[in-house]
Design an enzyme around this catalytic site. Structure first.
Site, short mmCIF file in Angstrom:
data_model
loop_
_atom_site.label_atom_id
_atom_site.label_comp_id
_atom_site.label_asym_id
_atom_site.label_seq_id
_atom_site.Cartn_x
_atom_site.Cartn_y
_atom_site.Cartn_z
NE ARG A 81 -4.24 -1.37 10.06
CZ ARG A 81 -3.20 -0.82 9.44
NH1 ARG A 81 -3.31 0.35 8.88
NH2 ARG A 81 -2.07 -1.45 9.37
NE ARG A 89 2.12 -5.08 11.29
CZ ARG A 89 3.34 -5.02 10.77
NH1 ARG A 89 4.38 -5.54 11.40
NH2 ARG A 89 3.54 -4.42 9.62
NE ARG A 128 6.27 -0.49 10.16
CZ ARG A 128 5.11 -0.67 9.54
NH1 ARG A 128 4.95 -0.24 8.30
NH2 ARG A 128 4.11 -1.28 10.15
NE ARG A 161 7.33 -2.67 6.17
CZ ARG A 161 5.99 -2.66 6.20
NH1 ARG A 161 5.30 -2.09 5.25
NH2 ARG A 161 5.36 -3.24 7.20
CE LYS A 217 -1.89 -1.01 3.97
NZ LYS A 217 -1.18 -2.26 4.25
P1 ADP Z 1 1.40 -1.86 7.56
O1 ADP Z 1 2.24 -1.00 6.64
O2 ADP Z 1 2.14 -3.05 8.04
O3 ADP Z 1 0.04 -2.14 7.00
P2 ADP Z 1 0.85 0.53 9.07
O4 ADP Z 1 2.08 1.33 8.89
O5 ADP Z 1 -0.33 0.92 8.27
O6 ADP Z 1 1.19 -1.01 8.89
O7 ADP Z 1 0.44 0.54 10.60
C1 ADP Z 1 1.37 0.21 11.62
C2 ADP Z 1 0.62 0.09 12.96
O8 ADP Z 1 0.00 1.34 13.29
C3 ADP Z 1 -0.53 -0.91 12.97
O9 ADP Z 1 -0.08 -2.22 13.25
C4 ADP Z 1 -1.43 -0.34 14.06
O10 ADP Z 1 -0.92 -0.63 15.35
C5 ADP Z 1 -1.29 1.15 13.84
N1 ADP Z 1 -2.30 1.69 12.90
C6 ADP Z 1 -2.07 2.27 11.68
N2 ADP Z 1 -3.20 2.67 11.10
C7 ADP Z 1 -4.20 2.35 11.97
C8 ADP Z 1 -5.61 2.50 11.94
N3 ADP Z 1 -6.24 3.07 10.90
N4 ADP Z 1 -6.32 2.05 13.01
C9 ADP Z 1 -5.71 1.48 14.07
N5 ADP Z 1 -4.38 1.30 14.15
C10 ADP Z 1 -3.62 1.73 13.12
P1 ADP Z 2 2.32 -1.79 3.20
O1 ADP Z 2 2.34 -0.28 3.18
O2 ADP Z 2 1.08 -2.35 2.58
O3 ADP Z 2 2.55 -2.35 4.55
P2 ADP Z 2 4.84 -1.59 1.72
O4 ADP Z 2 4.50 -0.71 0.60
O5 ADP Z 2 5.62 -1.00 2.85
O6 ADP Z 2 3.51 -2.30 2.30
O7 ADP Z 2 5.62 -2.86 1.13
C1 ADP Z 2 6.19 -3.86 1.99
C2 ADP Z 2 7.59 -4.24 1.49
O8 ADP Z 2 7.47 -4.97 0.27
C3 ADP Z 2 8.50 -3.06 1.20
O9 ADP Z 2 9.82 -3.42 1.57
C4 ADP Z 2 8.39 -2.86 -0.32
O10 ADP Z 2 9.61 -2.38 -0.86
C5 ADP Z 2 8.10 -4.27 -0.81
N1 ADP Z 2 7.13 -4.31 -1.93
C6 ADP Z 2 6.05 -3.50 -2.13
N2 ADP Z 2 5.37 -3.88 -3.24
C7 ADP Z 2 6.02 -4.96 -3.74
C8 ADP Z 2 5.79 -5.80 -4.89
N3 ADP Z 2 4.76 -5.61 -5.72
N4 ADP Z 2 6.66 -6.81 -5.08
C9 ADP Z 2 7.70 -7.02 -4.24
N5 ADP Z 2 7.97 -6.27 -3.15
C10 ADP Z 2 7.14 -5.24 -2.90
#
Ligand code: ADP
Ligand code: ADP
Ligand code: ZN
Length: 218
Positions: free
Chosen positions: A91, A175, A164, A130, A16
């Site tokens: 979420r 998660r 992270r 990541r 995302k």
């Molecule tokens: P990921 O990239 O792995 O999807 P995020 O960066 O979006 O994770 O979120 C990291 C953490 O921040 C989540 O595991 C949660 O604890 C918190 N978080 C982020 N967005 C939300 C939301 N909309 N509602 C509740 N918790 C959130």
């Molecule tokens: P999210 O925001 O949904 O948690 P990220 O955008 O941070 O996910 O992506 C998670 C990890 O996977 C990052 O290290 C990113 O560079 C890698 N990544 C993202 N999209 C792809 C893809 N289509 N194929 C392979 N690796 C990816």
């Protein structure tokens, strides 16, 4: 209010953030990531950050109330005047309902909800590799998205990178559980409104972007 308003949904590590940053530049709209906002709050030890830190470390969701306060403030910023991409929000069903009211108050119209679908077993590998630039926040991956020059950020030239605290196998599982139990149930609601578009997120970063752009065009 005119503009483009998109929600990017998908599991943790689904890509995302990566796609939202690409779309931000392409459509000249703001990327609103509640995860990034919360991490910034934790780093600068604000009241919100102190409240959220322990919950985030264990991989659970922070309270709907806290997230809503944060996002509604953020939507008032000037860079949201042409719209935004929501990344990692809503979420929960409660957040989705509250978002609907917020959009109506601000006379914003939701254009599309894009679900980036990725099988669970791929996510652990994505999350384990990541890392991001400590200076500008650009995202990278040990295998799939390395900097062009080893150890140097493509965008700002920094040589400092971070990982992270919650990107470990134990929190990934909780998660993912939260995603399936609390976040995925929002999707049928957007489908019933005709807004949902499903994208194959298991493809390369470029191919996923291409699919999203095709979806945006129709
Ligand atoms: P990921 O990239 O792995 O999807 P995020 O960066 O979006 O994770 O979120 C990291 C953490 O921040 C989540 O595991 C949660 O604890 C918190 N978080 C982020 N967005 C939300 C939301 N909309 N509602 C509740 N918790 C959130
Ligand atoms: P999210 O925001 O949904 O948690 P990220 O955008 O941070 O996910 O992506 C998670 C990890 O996977 C990052 O290290 C990113 O560079 C890698 N990544 C993202 N999209 C792809 C893809 N289509 N194929 C392979 N690796 C990816
Ligand atoms: Zn950088």
């Amino acid at each position: 209010m005119k503009g483009v308003h998109i929600i990017l949904m998908g599991p943790p590590g689904g890509g995302k953030g990566t796609q939202a940053k690409i779309l931000q530049d392409r459509y000249n709209i703001a990327q609103l990531s509640t995860g990034d906002m919360l991490r910034a709050a934790v780093k600068s030890k604000t009241a919100v950050g102190l409240e959220a830190q322990t919950i985030m470390e264990t991989g659970r969701l922070v309270s709907d109330d806290l997230v809503m306060r944060m996002i509604s403030e953020r939507m008032k910023w000037e860079d949201c005047s042409k719209g935004f991409i929501l990344d990692g929000f809503p979420r929960t069903i409660v957040q989705a309902e509250m978002l609907e009211n917020l959009l109506a108050e601000q006379q914003r119209i939701l254009d599309k909800v894009i679900e980036v679908r990725v099988p669970d077993d791929m996510l652990v590998q994505r999350i384990a590799g990541r890392f991001s630039c400590a200076q500008c926040g650009a995202g990278y991956h040990d295998v799939f998205q390395r900097p062009r020059v080893e150890g140097v950020c493509d965008f700002c030239g920094s040589t400092r990178f971070t990982r992270r605290a919650d990107d470990n196998e134990k929190t990934v599982r909780s998660r993912l559980q939260d995603y399936h139990a609390q976040t995925a149930p929002i999707l049928p609601y957007y489908a019933s409104k005709g807004l949902l578009r499903i994208i194959d997120g298991s493809l390369s970063i470029e191919d996923v972007t291409e699919q999203i752009e095709k979806t945006m065009a129709v």
